[in-house]
Design a protein around this motif. Sequence first.
Motif, PDB file in Angstrom:
ATOM      1  N   ARG A 148       0.818  -1.215   0.000  1.00  0.00           N
ATOM      2  CA  ARG A 148       0.000   0.000   0.000  1.00  0.00           C
ATOM      3  C   ARG A 148       0.853   1.268   0.000  1.00  0.00           C
ATOM      4  O   ARG A 148       0.316   2.375  -0.072  1.00  0.00           O
ATOM      5  N   SER A 149       2.163   1.096   0.111  1.00  0.00           N
ATOM      6  CA  SER A 149       3.088   2.237   0.210  1.00  0.00           C
ATOM      7  C   SER A 149       2.748   3.133   1.396  1.00  0.00           C
ATOM      8  O   SER A 149       2.775   4.360   1.300  1.00  0.00           O
ATOM      9  N   ASP A 150       2.431   2.520   2.518  1.00  0.00           N
ATOM     10  CA  ASP A 150       2.165   3.259   3.752  1.00  0.00           C
ATOM     11  C   ASP A 150       3.508   3.588   4.423  1.00  0.00           C
ATOM     12  O   ASP A 150       3.982   2.878   5.330  1.00  0.00           O
ATOM     13  N   GLU A 151       4.130   4.661   3.964  1.00  0.00           N
ATOM     14  CA  GLU A 151       5.490   4.977   4.379  1.00  0.00           C
ATOM     15  C   GLU A 151       5.613   5.262   5.873  1.00  0.00           C
ATOM     16  O   GLU A 151       6.621   4.935   6.503  1.00  0.00           O
ATOM     17  N   GLN A 152       4.600   5.899   6.470  1.00  0.00           N
ATOM     18  CA  GLN A 152       4.667   6.200   7.899  1.00  0.00           C
ATOM     19  C   GLN A 152       4.675   4.917   8.728  1.00  0.00           C
ATOM     20  O   GLN A 152       5.401   4.811   9.725  1.00  0.00           O
ATOM     21  N   THR A 153       3.871   3.952   8.304  1.00  0.00           N
ATOM     22  CA  THR A 153       3.843   2.665   9.020  1.00  0.00           C
ATOM     23  C   THR A 153       5.155   1.916   8.834  1.00  0.00           C
ATOM     24  O   THR A 153       5.695   1.355   9.792  1.00  0.00           O
ATOM     25  N   LYS A 192       8.054   3.190   8.318  1.00  0.00           N
ATOM     26  CA  LYS A 192       9.059   3.889   9.126  1.00  0.00           C
ATOM     27  C   LYS A 192       8.901   3.523  10.601  1.00  0.00           C
ATOM     28  O   LYS A 192       9.891   3.279  11.305  1.00  0.00           O
ATOM     29  N   ALA A 193       7.668   3.484  11.075  1.00  0.00           N
ATOM     30  CA  ALA A 193       7.419   3.161  12.482  1.00  0.00           C
ATOM     31  C   ALA A 193       7.878   1.742  12.814  1.00  0.00           C
ATOM     32  O   ALA A 193       8.466   1.490  13.874  1.00  0.00           O
ATOM     33  N   HIS A 194       7.596   0.814  11.904  1.00  0.00           N
ATOM     34  CA  HIS A 194       8.038  -0.565  12.121  1.00  0.00           C
ATOM     35  C   HIS A 194       9.563  -0.645  12.205  1.00  0.00           C
ATOM     36  O   HIS A 194      10.119  -1.339  13.066  1.00  0.00           O
ATOM     37  N   GLN A 195      10.218   0.058  11.307  1.00  0.00           N
ATOM     38  CA  GLN A 195      11.677   0.014  11.285  1.00  0.00           C
ATOM     39  C   GLN A 195      12.283   0.638  12.543  1.00  0.00           C
ATOM     40  O   GLN A 195      13.312   0.178  13.040  1.00  0.00           O
ATOM     41  N   LEU A 253      16.784  -8.333  12.158  1.00  0.00           N
ATOM     42  CA  LEU A 253      15.375  -8.277  11.774  1.00  0.00           C
ATOM     43  C   LEU A 253      15.084  -7.045  10.930  1.00  0.00           C
ATOM     44  O   LEU A 253      14.262  -7.090  10.004  1.00  0.00           O
ATOM     45  N   LEU A 254      15.752  -5.949  11.238  1.00  0.00           N
ATOM     46  CA  LEU A 254      15.560  -4.724  10.461  1.00  0.00           C
ATOM     47  C   LEU A 254      15.990  -4.928   9.012  1.00  0.00           C
ATOM     48  O   LEU A 254      15.298  -4.490   8.081  1.00  0.00           O
ATOM     49  N   GLU A 255      17.086  -5.620   8.816  1.00  0.00           N
ATOM     50  CA  GLU A 255      17.566  -5.897   7.453  1.00  0.00           C
ATOM     51  C   GLU A 255      16.566  -6.753   6.685  1.00  0.00           C
ATOM     52  O   GLU A 255      16.273  -6.503   5.514  1.00  0.00           O
ATOM     53  N   ILE A 256      16.035  -7.777   7.358  1.00  0.00           N
ATOM     54  CA  ILE A 256      15.035  -8.646   6.723  1.00  0.00           C
ATOM     55  C   ILE A 256      13.785  -7.844   6.382  1.00  0.00           C
ATOM     56  O   ILE A 256      13.224  -7.965   5.280  1.00  0.00           O
TER      57      ILE A 256
END
Length: 254
Positions: free
Chosen positions: A219-224, A226-229, A238-241
Amino acid sequence: MKIVIIGSGNVATHLAIALKKAGLPVAQVWSYHYVNAVQLANQVGAQAIAKLDEVDHQAALCLIAVKDDAVAGIAEQLAGFKGLVAHTCGAVPMSVFAGKFANYGVFYPLQTFSKSKALNFDDIPLCLEANSEASMQLLKQVAIKLSNRVLEVDSDKRKILHLAAVFACNFTNHLYALGEQLLEANGLEFDILRPLINETASKVQHALPLAVQTGPAIRSDEQTLKAHQELLLQHPHLLEIYRTLSESIKKTKS
């Protein structure tokens, strides 16, 4: 028909049980660890053997169900076997048997196996390859008694099939394990994900995966994203994956 099983792991166990159920009893079982051979042999009414030179050379079929890297070594020790020899591996070419046996092939069941989980062989694809028409007919004779999905697949195509299976099964299960670790570290139970996992698997029974892809990356939800990362900053692996898979999803939009 006498059948010998080489191995006692997940594939060997399920295969031996399925053969017996289909009326094709296993005559002998060999394993690296004799106690494991005895255990499986007792399950299917076979003879456990401690050495490969005890294999009955009057047997019609010898199925080698061991890890990929061990097939060549087992074949060397069985050289001269007069019946048909076949391995059950996805990534090992049939040519591993060339020059060692007159009759050989591959009997690859495309499924994930665990001893603790019973399986119905009826719908498991059995991918066959053989060095002659006579060998293929013998493999088919056995296969059609186990499964309704019997296919001829050569070594090159089987490699691709096995690779695709690693993505679809092994990697997916590993991602389940990573999800479990995240939940456990935050006081949540893995059980809460089971309905989601079941629905995801159910969807691809009726549609192609790309058509039912969901989530923030598609969905290209960039804010989500970014928050996950940010939540994964303390977990660089996990961040790399997460980043790799998210970018892959973005690039494979329908």
